[in-house]
Write a protein that holds these residues in place. Structure first.
Motif, PDB file in Angstrom:
ATOM      1  N   PRO A  54       0.821  -1.221   0.000  1.00  0.00           N
ATOM      2  CA  PRO A  54       0.000   0.000   0.000  1.00  0.00           C
ATOM      3  C   PRO A  54       0.856   1.274   0.000  1.00  0.00           C
ATOM      4  O   PRO A  54       2.064   1.239   0.263  1.00  0.00           O
ATOM      5  CB  PRO A  54      -0.783  -0.103   1.322  1.00  0.00           C
ATOM      6  CG  PRO A  54      -0.328  -1.385   1.982  1.00  0.00           C
ATOM      7  CD  PRO A  54       0.986  -1.746   1.346  1.00  0.00           C
ATOM      8  N   ASN A  55       0.194   2.395  -0.273  1.00  0.00           N
ATOM      9  CA  ASN A  55       0.831   3.697  -0.073  1.00  0.00           C
ATOM     10  C   ASN A  55       0.880   4.000   1.423  1.00  0.00           C
ATOM     11  O   ASN A  55       0.194   3.373   2.226  1.00  0.00           O
ATOM     12  CB  ASN A  55       0.081   4.794  -0.835  1.00  0.00           C
ATOM     13  CG  ASN A  55      -1.375   4.920  -0.413  1.00  0.00           C
ATOM     14  OD1 ASN A  55      -2.058   3.922  -0.156  1.00  0.00           O
ATOM     15  ND2 ASN A  55      -1.880   6.147  -0.346  1.00  0.00           N
ATOM     16  N   HIS A  56       1.707   4.980   1.814  1.00  0.00           N
ATOM     17  CA  HIS A  56       1.930   5.238   3.245  1.00  0.00           C
ATOM     18  C   HIS A  56       1.968   6.745   3.490  1.00  0.00           C
ATOM     19  O   HIS A  56       2.908   7.419   3.077  1.00  0.00           O
ATOM     20  CB  HIS A  56       3.253   4.589   3.656  1.00  0.00           C
ATOM     21  CG  HIS A  56       3.392   4.366   5.132  1.00  0.00           C
ATOM     22  ND1 HIS A  56       2.356   4.524   6.025  1.00  0.00           N
ATOM     23  CD2 HIS A  56       4.475   4.005   5.877  1.00  0.00           C
ATOM     24  CE1 HIS A  56       2.781   4.256   7.254  1.00  0.00           C
ATOM     25  NE2 HIS A  56       4.059   3.948   7.190  1.00  0.00           N
ATOM     26  N   PRO A  62      -1.307   1.229   8.867  1.00  0.00           N
ATOM     27  CA  PRO A  62      -1.339  -0.215   9.086  1.00  0.00           C
ATOM     28  C   PRO A  62      -2.651  -0.706   9.682  1.00  0.00           C
ATOM     29  O   PRO A  62      -3.132  -1.798   9.344  1.00  0.00           O
ATOM     30  CB  PRO A  62      -0.156  -0.444  10.044  1.00  0.00           C
ATOM     31  CG  PRO A  62       0.776   0.690   9.754  1.00  0.00           C
ATOM     32  CD  PRO A  62      -0.128   1.855   9.485  1.00  0.00           C
ATOM     33  N   VAL A  63      -3.241   0.093  10.572  1.00  0.00           N
ATOM     34  CA  VAL A  63      -4.527  -0.294  11.155  1.00  0.00           C
ATOM     35  C   VAL A  63      -5.619  -0.236  10.080  1.00  0.00           C
ATOM     36  O   VAL A  63      -6.471  -1.126   9.997  1.00  0.00           O
ATOM     37  CB  VAL A  63      -4.888   0.627  12.336  1.00  0.00           C
ATOM     38  CG1 VAL A  63      -6.260   0.246  12.905  1.00  0.00           C
ATOM     39  CG2 VAL A  63      -3.831   0.541  13.421  1.00  0.00           C
ATOM     40  N   TYR A  78       2.805  -7.873   9.428  1.00  0.00           N
ATOM     41  CA  TYR A  78       3.616  -6.678   9.218  1.00  0.00           C
ATOM     42  C   TYR A  78       5.005  -6.871   9.816  1.00  0.00           C
ATOM     43  O   TYR A  78       5.213  -7.740  10.668  1.00  0.00           O
ATOM     44  CB  TYR A  78       2.985  -5.462   9.909  1.00  0.00           C
ATOM     45  CG  TYR A  78       1.646  -5.041   9.396  1.00  0.00           C
ATOM     46  CD1 TYR A  78       1.529  -4.145   8.343  1.00  0.00           C
ATOM     47  CD2 TYR A  78       0.475  -5.512   9.984  1.00  0.00           C
ATOM     48  CE1 TYR A  78       0.285  -3.736   7.880  1.00  0.00           C
ATOM     49  CE2 TYR A  78      -0.773  -5.106   9.534  1.00  0.00           C
ATOM     50  CZ  TYR A  78      -0.867  -4.219   8.482  1.00  0.00           C
ATOM     51  OH  TYR A  78      -2.093  -3.824   8.027  1.00  0.00           O
ATOM     52  N   MET A  79       5.922  -6.008   9.418  1.00  0.00           N
ATOM     53  CA  MET A  79       7.211  -5.912  10.081  1.00  0.00           C
ATOM     54  C   MET A  79       7.137  -4.749  11.060  1.00  0.00           C
ATOM     55  O   MET A  79       6.966  -3.598  10.655  1.00  0.00           O
ATOM     56  CB  MET A  79       8.329  -5.717   9.057  1.00  0.00           C
ATOM     57  CG  MET A  79       8.655  -7.008   8.326  1.00  0.00           C
ATOM     58  SD  MET A  79       9.807  -6.797   6.974  1.00  0.00           S
ATOM     59  CE  MET A  79       8.692  -6.152   5.725  1.00  0.00           C
ATOM     60  N   ILE A 130       3.925  -5.123   2.960  1.00  0.00           N
ATOM     61  CA  ILE A 130       5.213  -4.426   2.915  1.00  0.00           C
ATOM     62  C   ILE A 130       4.989  -3.078   2.241  1.00  0.00           C
ATOM     63  O   ILE A 130       4.576  -3.007   1.078  1.00  0.00           O
ATOM     64  CB  ILE A 130       6.276  -5.231   2.150  1.00  0.00           C
ATOM     65  CG1 ILE A 130       6.480  -6.603   2.809  1.00  0.00           C
ATOM     66  CG2 ILE A 130       7.603  -4.458   2.109  1.00  0.00           C
ATOM     67  CD1 ILE A 130       7.483  -7.486   2.086  1.00  0.00           C
ATOM     68  N   TYR A 131       5.268  -2.011   2.978  1.00  0.00           N
ATOM     69  CA  TYR A 131       5.141  -0.664   2.426  1.00  0.00           C
ATOM     70  C   TYR A 131       6.381  -0.346   1.599  1.00  0.00           C
ATOM     71  O   TYR A 131       7.479  -0.201   2.153  1.00  0.00           O
ATOM     72  CB  TYR A 131       4.988   0.366   3.551  1.00  0.00           C
ATOM     73  CG  TYR A 131       3.634   0.315   4.213  1.00  0.00           C
ATOM     74  CD1 TYR A 131       2.576   1.054   3.709  1.00  0.00           C
ATOM     75  CD2 TYR A 131       3.405  -0.499   5.326  1.00  0.00           C
ATOM     76  CE1 TYR A 131       1.321   1.002   4.299  1.00  0.00           C
ATOM     77  CE2 TYR A 131       2.157  -0.563   5.919  1.00  0.00           C
ATOM     78  CZ  TYR A 131       1.118   0.187   5.398  1.00  0.00           C
ATOM     79  OH  TYR A 131      -0.128   0.120   5.977  1.00  0.00           O
ATOM     80  N   PRO A 132       6.246  -0.235   0.281  1.00  0.00           N
ATOM     81  CA  PRO A 132       7.424  -0.044  -0.562  1.00  0.00           C
ATOM     82  C   PRO A 132       8.138   1.282  -0.325  1.00  0.00           C
ATOM     83  O   PRO A 132       9.338   1.393  -0.599  1.00  0.00           O
ATOM     84  CB  PRO A 132       6.872  -0.132  -1.992  1.00  0.00           C
ATOM     85  CG  PRO A 132       5.417   0.196  -1.855  1.00  0.00           C
ATOM     86  CD  PRO A 132       5.010  -0.336  -0.518  1.00  0.00           C
TER      87      PRO A 132
END
Length: 256
Positions: A54-56, A62-63, A78-79, A130-132
């Motif tokens: 996803p975008n961040h 994350p929630v 998640y990490m 994983i947030y790229p």
């Protein structure tokens, strides 16, 4: 904007006791804060491993993505910062729900391979988020910035689908870098799931920096396109690169 799509039928529930406890703790609050609208949920595999990217743009992302995945029956891994695993109750829930601890260490030192842990989760047929971008986007208008290679590397090495995802609306609950949650009025959060990224051209090739860079740009283009649909706006023509603006890609950069 298209209407939300029918939710795909799930073969086996991944809603373990730990996830049900998390849902019990988080869902009432998130439901009170926002209405969630999911788009194209059929793009999310009904079973088997995949990487969701996803975008961040908000610390509550994350929630938000976790709620979206709960609604379609796939449980996210998640990490998370290793320090969280030492917090009573919280640490137990993180461990029991299969989250991945990541140590924060000084630059130049090694703390293990979080991508290895992500691949191990994928080997179990589970979903890894994983947030790229690696951190909250530095792009002034919150468009996706330059991506890092972790999501693509995990998908390529594990041979599993890579699902681009975009959400929008979380910034109205918790603005970027803010610690103050906006409760009223109730917000609307949209999550759009994209078609799996076509990585077939890289199959059988050595996964080097060139391959990772090309595939990551494909991923970031897909995420940006999904976000354009949600925002009904056009993103900047050039991908934002923090280094070109004298910005670090980690930590808090500005108050907004």
């Amino acid at each position: 904007m298209t209407s939300s799509s029918p939710q795909p039928k799930r073969v086996k529930s991944e809603k373990t006791a730990a996830f049900r406890v998390l849902a019990f703790l988080l869902l009432p609050t998130m439901t009170a804060l926002a209405k969630f609208t999911l788009h194209d949920a059929h793009h999310v595999p009904a079973e088997g491993a995949f990487v969701m990217s996803p975008n961040h743009y908000s610390n509550i992302d994350p929630v938000v993505i976790g709620v979206g995945m709960w609604k379609i029956g796939r449980m996210p891994r998640y990490m998370a910062k290793a320090s969280l695993f030492k917090v009573p109750v919280v640490g137990w829930l993180l461990k029991k729900s299969g989250q991945v601890p990541v140590e924060r260490v000084p630059r130049g030192r090694q703390s293990g391979d979080p991508m290895k842990a992500a691949r191990q989760i994928a080997d179990q047929g589970l979903a890894v988020v994983i947030y790229p971008e690696g951190s909250l986007t530095r792009e002034p208008d919150m468009w996706p910035m330059r991506g890092k290679y972790g999501a693509v590397r995990t998908a390529l090495e594990a041979g599993i689908p890579l699902i681009p995802t975009a959400s929008w609306g979380a910034q109205e609950i918790l603005p970027r870098y803010s610690k103050r949650i906006s409760v009223f009025p109730r917000k609307t959060i949209h999550i759009r799931f994209g078609e799996p990224i076509d990585l077939s051209e890289y199959e059988g090739k050595h996964v080097d920096s060139r391959v990772l860079a090309e595939a990551t740009e494909k991923l970031m283009t897909a995420i940006t396109s999904l976000l354009e649909e949600l925002r009904q706006e056009s993103a900047p023509a050039v991908r934002y690169n923090p280094a070109e603006h004298g910005q670090s890609e980690t930590g808090r950069f500005e108050s907004k």
